[in-house]
Motif scaffolding. Structure first.
Motif, short mmCIF file in Angstrom:
data_model
loop_
_atom_site.label_atom_id
_atom_site.label_comp_id
_atom_site.label_asym_id
_atom_site.label_seq_id
_atom_site.Cartn_x
_atom_site.Cartn_y
_atom_site.Cartn_z
N GLY A 28 47.71 49.84 30.69
CA GLY A 28 48.34 49.73 29.39
C GLY A 28 48.49 48.28 28.97
N PRO A 29 48.91 48.04 27.73
CA PRO A 29 49.00 46.67 27.22
C PRO A 29 50.22 45.91 27.69
CG PRO A 29 49.63 48.24 25.52
CD PRO A 29 49.14 49.04 26.68
N ARG A 30 50.99 46.44 28.64
CA ARG A 30 52.11 45.66 29.19
C ARG A 30 51.60 44.54 30.09
NH1 ARG A 30 55.02 50.15 32.86
NH2 ARG A 30 54.48 51.37 31.01
N TYR A 31 50.38 44.69 30.64
CA TYR A 31 49.79 43.72 31.56
C TYR A 31 48.89 42.74 30.81
CZ TYR A 31 51.00 47.53 34.77
OH TYR A 31 51.65 48.52 35.45
N SER A 32 48.65 41.57 31.39
CA SER A 32 47.76 40.61 30.75
C SER A 32 46.36 41.19 30.59
CB SER A 32 47.70 39.31 31.56
OG SER A 32 47.17 39.52 32.86
N THR A 33 45.85 41.83 31.64
CA THR A 33 44.50 42.40 31.56
C THR A 33 44.46 43.56 30.58
OG1 THR A 33 45.15 43.52 33.61
CG2 THR A 33 43.57 41.72 33.79
N GLY A 34 45.48 44.43 30.60
CA GLY A 34 45.52 45.53 29.65
C GLY A 34 45.66 45.03 28.22
N TYR A 35 46.45 43.99 28.03
CA TYR A 35 46.62 43.43 26.69
C TYR A 35 45.29 42.87 26.18
CZ TYR A 35 48.92 41.02 22.82
OH TYR A 35 49.32 40.61 21.56
N GLY A 36 44.56 42.17 27.05
CA GLY A 36 43.25 41.68 26.65
C GLY A 36 42.31 42.82 26.30
N ASP A 37 42.37 43.90 27.06
CA ASP A 37 41.52 45.06 26.80
C ASP A 37 41.84 45.68 25.45
OD1 ASP A 37 39.53 46.91 27.54
OD2 ASP A 37 40.99 48.29 28.37
N PHE A 38 43.11 45.76 25.09
CA PHE A 38 43.53 46.37 23.83
C PHE A 38 43.27 45.46 22.63
CE2 PHE A 38 45.44 49.56 26.39
CZ PHE A 38 45.77 50.63 25.57
N THR A 39 43.18 44.15 22.86
CA THR A 39 43.02 43.21 21.75
C THR A 39 41.63 42.61 21.65
OG1 THR A 39 43.87 41.40 23.13
CG2 THR A 39 45.47 42.57 21.76
N GLY A 40 40.73 42.98 22.54
CA GLY A 40 39.37 42.47 22.47
C GLY A 40 39.24 41.03 22.93
N ILE A 41 39.99 40.65 23.98
CA ILE A 41 39.91 39.32 24.57
C ILE A 41 39.46 39.47 26.02
CG2 ILE A 41 41.19 37.26 25.27
CD1 ILE A 41 43.11 37.78 22.96
N PRO A 42 38.32 38.91 26.41
CA PRO A 42 37.89 39.00 27.81
C PRO A 42 38.96 38.41 28.74
CG PRO A 42 36.11 38.19 26.43
CD PRO A 42 37.34 38.19 25.57
N THR A 43 39.49 39.23 29.63
CA THR A 43 40.63 38.81 30.45
C THR A 43 40.38 39.14 31.91
OG1 THR A 43 42.12 39.25 28.58
CG2 THR A 43 43.13 39.03 30.76
N VAL A 44 40.70 38.16 32.76
CA VAL A 44 40.50 38.30 34.20
C VAL A 44 41.82 37.99 34.90
CG1 VAL A 44 39.26 37.46 36.23
CG2 VAL A 44 38.09 37.59 34.02
N LEU A 45 42.22 38.87 35.79
CA LEU A 45 43.39 38.64 36.64
C LEU A 45 42.89 38.22 38.01
CD1 LEU A 45 46.74 39.69 36.77
CD2 LEU A 45 45.60 40.91 38.61
N VAL A 46 43.20 37.00 38.41
CA VAL A 46 42.80 36.47 39.71
C VAL A 46 43.93 36.69 40.71
CG1 VAL A 46 42.04 34.43 41.00
CG2 VAL A 46 41.35 34.74 38.60
N GLU A 47 43.60 37.24 41.86
CA GLU A 47 44.58 37.46 42.93
C GLU A 47 44.07 36.82 44.21
OE1 GLU A 47 47.52 38.91 42.97
OE2 GLU A 47 47.64 40.27 41.25
N ASN A 48 44.46 35.55 44.43
CA ASN A 48 44.14 34.93 45.71
C ASN A 48 44.94 35.63 46.81
OD1 ASN A 48 42.41 33.09 44.54
ND2 ASN A 48 43.96 31.50 44.36
#
Length: 610
Positions: free
Chosen positions: A308-328
């Motif tokens: 859902g759009p509560r997350y950075s990646t979900g928000y990017g998905d809902f708004t049409g912004i390529p978004t990557v969540l990096v987890e070292n």
């Protein structure tokens, strides 16, 4: 705070003497524990660290380098404070015409939110926006970004800016960053002191994008709207199992469940291949971020699900912004993690510069799409949708005297096994209407629409339309989440002709942010404003009838109205508890009358379906 199902001794069947003895024992243990000085308590033991050496170690500045970062000077044992970070950036920016330092908001405790823009100038270049410290204890991206900025300004890497601009937010959760302690994130190997996950308001910013309560979230959403980046990279550090991967990352839905399908095709293709190649060549082990089905059972498989759009990646998905969540990976040494973040960051700048036209086309295609339905709920599948060779670490189980059960112990020995991928399926979707109508008095909701850039218009005069009204049944409050009291309910839709007054906000669904608008305004959505508790007043009823008036009216309805009588008898026959409850029976009749408050338990947002 005790759990709700823990009974108070005053409410128990225990004898007063036993109760007093239990209370005395608890007090004694508490006093003994309180006398143990914090310094005498040992840090949580971590699994063994595997030896690592990679080509990326050459990125660390030599001791004689005039622009060594604070983390480099400390041998990556510590990370600089906010003030130290700001002071170092101010000096670096003053030394280079390629860099500018700007503020873009303030935290609840009054600290500036900062970003550095690295640019050679020129209009129309794509922008990569990278942020660190949204969870401020997970701060690898900050120290990696300082190193890369240094190398752009003084290390010969200015060519990275030939075809792209880079905007870098070193710390998003600044207040949490300054709540630093050796006791924060005990499962993470370095730096020595780490910041806090939540903000000063105890909000997890990576659950706040949809409702946007925190000033930090509002600031980053404003920056996203201003920049409209070609790529948005959000740096974290993982929790969970031990594994061989040191740099993992994820996108919303990994294609299977993505709303922005063209963007996800690029992320899974060109971005992934470019970044993985760069990381591997520098001695790192990249992989898919492994969200386990069962954290206590590494063989349970990896979870792939919508977001859902509560997350950075979900928000990017809902708004049409390529978004990557990096987890070292949290169990890797801090130096190794920082260098992995540096390599990924540099690779991202290179691939965006090369693929700018393709990214722009993908964004345009996804924003032009007008899906007719929105999936709002999903459930886990019982069978895998695929499998993956997972480069894990062997584990064993042992009996813990403390927990009284078997626990996992990581051995540090590598093992590669085939792991199932567990997907999800749609359990509920909604048709997206032609428009939504939001009453003028719902100012908090309207403010959120404006913040996100969702297009709407204000009616100059009343309009009469057939609209879909949604009534709530069996509403349930809770749990408390991210500073909000969540609301769950069942819903009943009803179409009827209504006059919408002047001043009402009309939100058309024919717009690029169609899905985000639907996620916020459709009551069934888990990230709707209703679900986040924005409309508590609809649960307040301000009209009633005393039983001496209601009972004879109900008797008359029962005698004279066949449809009411049939529905009532069906309810009585189906629900024995209802049949025995006189108050509930009268309440049922009250709800069939015009005396019922027309706004009670009614979603204030009306839907224009036709």
């Amino acid at each position: 705070m005790p759990h709700e199902n823990v009974r108070s001794p005053l409410a128990s069947n225990a004898s007063p003497r036993r109760t007093r003895k239990s209370a005395l024992l608890a007090m004694t243990v508490g006093c003994l524990l309180s006398t143990v000085p914090a310094g005498a308590q040992s840090l949580a033991p971590l699994p063994p660290a595997r030896a690592w050496s990679g080509k990326s170690e050459a990125l660390v500045a030599a001791p004689s380098h005039p622009w060594r970062t604070p983390a480099e000077r400390a041998g990556f044992e510590t990370t600089p404070s906010y003030e130290e970070t700001r002071a170092w950036l101010e000096k670096l920016v003053a030394s280079s015409p390629l860099l500018t330092l700007r503020t873009f908001g303030r935290t609840p405790e009054g600290r500036d939110l900062l970003y550095v823009r690295a640019s050679k100038g020129g209009a129309g270049k794509p922008v990569v926006l990278a942020q660190a410290g949204i969870h401020s204890g997970e701060i690898d991206g900050k120290d990696a970004g300082l190193m890369l900025l240094r190398d752009i300004a003084h290390g010969g890497k200015e060519t990275l800016l030939d075809r792209v601009d880079w905007v870098f937010v070193p710390i998003l959760n600044v207040d949490g960053h300054e709540r630093s302690s050796v006791w924060s994130r005990g499962q993470q190997r370095g730096p020595r002191e780490k910041g806090w996950r939540g903000t000063a308001q105890n909000i997890n910013l990576n659950r706040d994008y949809a409702k946007a309560d925190a000033p930090e979230t509002r600031a980053i959403i404003g920056l996203l709207r201003e920049l409209d980046p070609a790529l948005y990279v959000d740096f974290h550090v993982s929790d969970g199992p031990d594994m061989q991967y040191d740099v993992t990352y994820t996108f919303a839905g990994w294609g299977t469940y993505a709303r922005s399908s063209a963007i996800t095709d690029w992320l899974e293709g060109r971005f992934k291949s470019s970044v993985d190649a760069s990381l591997s060549s520098q001695g790192h082990v990249p992989g898919v971020y492994p969200s386990l089905i069962d954290g206590d059972d590494p063989s349970s498989g990896l979870r792939f699900s919508p977001e859902g759009p509560r997350y950075s990646t979900g928000y990017g998905d809902f708004t049409g912004i390529p978004t990557v969540l990096v987890e070292n990976h949290s169990l890797k040494p801090y130096k190794q993690r920082v260098l992995g973040a540096y390599v990924l960051m540099e690779a991202a700048l290179r691939v965006v510069g090369t693929d700018a036209a393709d990214i722009a086309r993908a964004k345009a295609a996804d924003r032009a799409a007008r899906p007719e339905r929105l999936m709002v709920k999903w459930e886990r599948l019982t069978k895998p949708i695929g499998s993956i060779d997972f480069m894990g670490i062997r584990h064993e189980r042992y009996r813990s005297p403390a927990s009284g059960r078997e626990e996992v112990r990581w051995t540090g020995k590598p093992v590669t096994t085939r792991r199932p991928i567990i997907g999800h399926r749609e359990s509920l979707s909604v048709d997206i209407p032609k428009a939504w109508f939001v009453p003028a008095w719902e100012t908090e909701a309207i403010e959120r629409l404006a913040l996100h850039g969702i297009r709407f218009e204000t009616l100059d005069s009343p309009v009469t339309l057939t609209l879909d009204t949604v009534r709530l049944f069996e509403p349930r409050l809770g749990p408390v989440s991210e500073g909000r009291v969540r609301l769950q309910a069942k819903f009943q839709h009803e179409r009827r002709q209504q006059t919408v007054p002047a001043g009402t906000v009309r939100v058309p669904s024919d717009q690029p942010l169609r899905l985000l608008a639907a996620a916020l305004l459709e009551p069934e959505s888990d990230d709707s404003l209703l679900a986040w508790g924005f409309f508590p007043h609809i649960l307040t009823e301000d009209n009633f009838l005393d039983d001496y008036a209601l009972a004879p009216m109900a008797d008359r309805m029962l005698a004279e109205n066949a449809a009411v009588r049939e529905a009532f008898e069906a309810k009585v026959n189906a629900d024995p508890a209802f049949a025995r409850d006189g108050a509930a029976r009268l309440r049922w009749f009250f709800e069939q009358t015009p005396y019922l408050d027309s706004r009670y338990r009614v979603h204030p947002v009306l839907r224009q379906v036709d």
